[in-house]
Design a protein around this motif. Sequence first.
Motif, mmCIF file in Angstrom:
data_model
loop_
_atom_site.group_PDB
_atom_site.id
_atom_site.type_symbol
_atom_site.label_atom_id
_atom_site.label_comp_id
_atom_site.label_asym_id
_atom_site.label_seq_id
_atom_site.Cartn_x
_atom_site.Cartn_y
_atom_site.Cartn_z
ATOM 1 N N PRO A 1 0.609 -1.210 -0.190
ATOM 2 C CA PRO A 1 -0.159 0.050 -0.030
ATOM 3 C C PRO A 1 0.834 1.312 -0.168
ATOM 4 C CG PRO A 1 -0.795 -1.690 1.854
ATOM 5 C CD PRO A 1 0.608 -2.081 1.029
ATOM 6 N N GLN A 2 0.359 2.145 -0.593
ATOM 7 C CA GLN A 2 0.973 3.475 -0.589
ATOM 8 C C GLN A 2 0.239 4.708 -0.180
ATOM 9 O OE1 GLN A 2 2.006 4.754 -4.830
ATOM 10 N NE2 GLN A 2 2.893 6.456 -4.203
ATOM 11 N N VAL B 1 11.434 0.196 2.251
ATOM 12 C CA VAL B 1 11.421 -1.118 2.860
ATOM 13 C C VAL B 1 11.532 -2.170 1.937
ATOM 14 C CG1 VAL B 1 10.076 -2.421 4.539
ATOM 15 C CG2 VAL B 1 9.790 0.132 4.508
ATOM 16 N N SER B 2 12.469 -3.067 2.189
ATOM 17 C CA SER B 2 12.761 -4.179 1.405
ATOM 18 C C SER B 2 12.372 -5.581 2.126
ATOM 19 C CB SER B 2 13.919 -4.225 1.179
ATOM 20 O OG SER B 2 14.419 -5.370 0.318
ATOM 21 N N GLN B 3 11.510 -6.353 1.552
ATOM 22 C CA GLN B 3 11.243 -7.625 2.124
ATOM 23 C C GLN B 3 11.834 -8.769 1.073
ATOM 24 O OE1 GLN B 3 6.732 -6.053 3.037
ATOM 25 N NE2 GLN B 3 7.292 -7.979 3.783
ATOM 26 N N THR B 4 12.202 -9.723 1.892
ATOM 27 C CA THR B 4 12.871 -11.017 1.093
ATOM 28 C C THR B 4 12.213 -12.077 1.761
ATOM 29 O OG1 THR B 4 14.735 -10.937 2.329
ATOM 30 C CG2 THR B 4 14.765 -9.876 0.255
ATOM 31 N N PRO B 5 11.966 -13.360 1.041
ATOM 32 C CA PRO B 5 11.843 -13.296 -0.513
ATOM 33 C C PRO B 5 10.762 -12.573 -1.211
ATOM 34 C CG PRO B 5 11.216 -15.435 0.436
ATOM 35 C CD PRO B 5 11.571 -14.663 1.594
ATOM 36 N N SER B 6 10.421 -12.407 -2.109
ATOM 37 C CA SER B 6 9.457 -11.892 -2.809
ATOM 38 C C SER B 6 8.094 -12.917 -2.867
ATOM 39 C CB SER B 6 9.787 -11.468 -4.279
ATOM 40 O OG SER B 6 10.301 -10.256 -4.321
ATOM 41 N N GLY C 1 6.555 -2.231 2.409
ATOM 42 C CA GLY C 1 7.370 -2.892 1.283
ATOM 43 C C GLY C 1 6.583 -3.522 0.662
ATOM 44 N N GLN C 2 6.960 -4.315 -0.287
ATOM 45 C CA GLN C 2 6.196 -4.953 -1.567
ATOM 46 C C GLN C 2 5.503 -6.291 -1.213
ATOM 47 O OE1 GLN C 2 9.610 -5.550 -1.219
ATOM 48 N NE2 GLN C 2 9.712 -7.429 -2.098
#
Lengths: 113, 115
Positions: free
Chosen positions: A44-45, B4-9, B107-108
Motif C-alpha cells: 500500500p502507498q 522497505v525491503s522484504q525477502t523473499p518476494s 514494503g512490496q
Amino acid sequence: GESVGLHLPTLSVQEGDNSIINCAYSNSASDYFIWYKQESGKGPQFIIDIRSNMDKRQGQRVTVLLNKTVKHLSLQIAATQPGDSAVYFCAERRYNQGGKLIFGQGTELSVKP
Amino acid sequence: GAGVSQTPSNKVTEKGKYVELRCDPISGHTALYWYRQSLGQGPEFLIYFQGTGAADDSGLPNDRFFAVRPEGSVSTLKIQRTERGDSAVYLCASSLMGPGDREAFFGQGTRLTVV
C-alpha cells in the motif's frame, strides 16, 4: 466489533472523469483516517490523510471528505488517469494502540481509456 | 535502498514446514509493523516493534507465529508448522518514530503459498 469498511468492491470510470470512493467506519474514537493505493504486486502507498477534527482535506488531484455524523469517509480523484487504476483502501490509524492501521476491504478502481 | 525491503518476494512451502520472512525497514526508522493480507482483503495487523521490543503482538493469530527484531533494524517473521490457511501476502511497514507518525511506508510484501 470495530471495523472500517467500504461500500463498493469495484468502480469503473472513464479516463478524465472524476472518481469517488466511499468508506464507512464504526469507531467514533478514531484519530486519523488515511487513504492508501495498492497496485498489483506492491505494498500500500499513502495517498492522503485527514484528522478526525477536520471535514475536508485536499491534495494534488485528490480530496478526502469526512462526515463524522454518519461515520463516512470518501476519496475524490479529479481527472482520473489510467495510472490511477489500483485498489484503494481506507484505514484508521490508532495512536493509542501503537499507531497500527485498521484497513477496510478495498475498492478496485478501473480506468477505461 | 531507500524503501522497505522484504525477502523473499515469493515463498512456496509444504504444509508443516517452517518459514522465515525478512523485513529491512527504512534506515533510522524505529517503528516496524507486520501485516497479513489475504486475497481480496485489506491488510490485517500482526505485530508492532518499537526498537527491539514487541510493543504490541495482539494480532498474531496463534503461537505458531513469532517475530524478532534483535538489533532494532531488520525483523524476521517466523511461522512454524505452516498450514494452508497461512497462505497470504505478508507486508512489513516502518515509520520514523511510531504512533505519532502520519505515514508508515510499506514494503512490496512476501507472497507465502503453503501447499
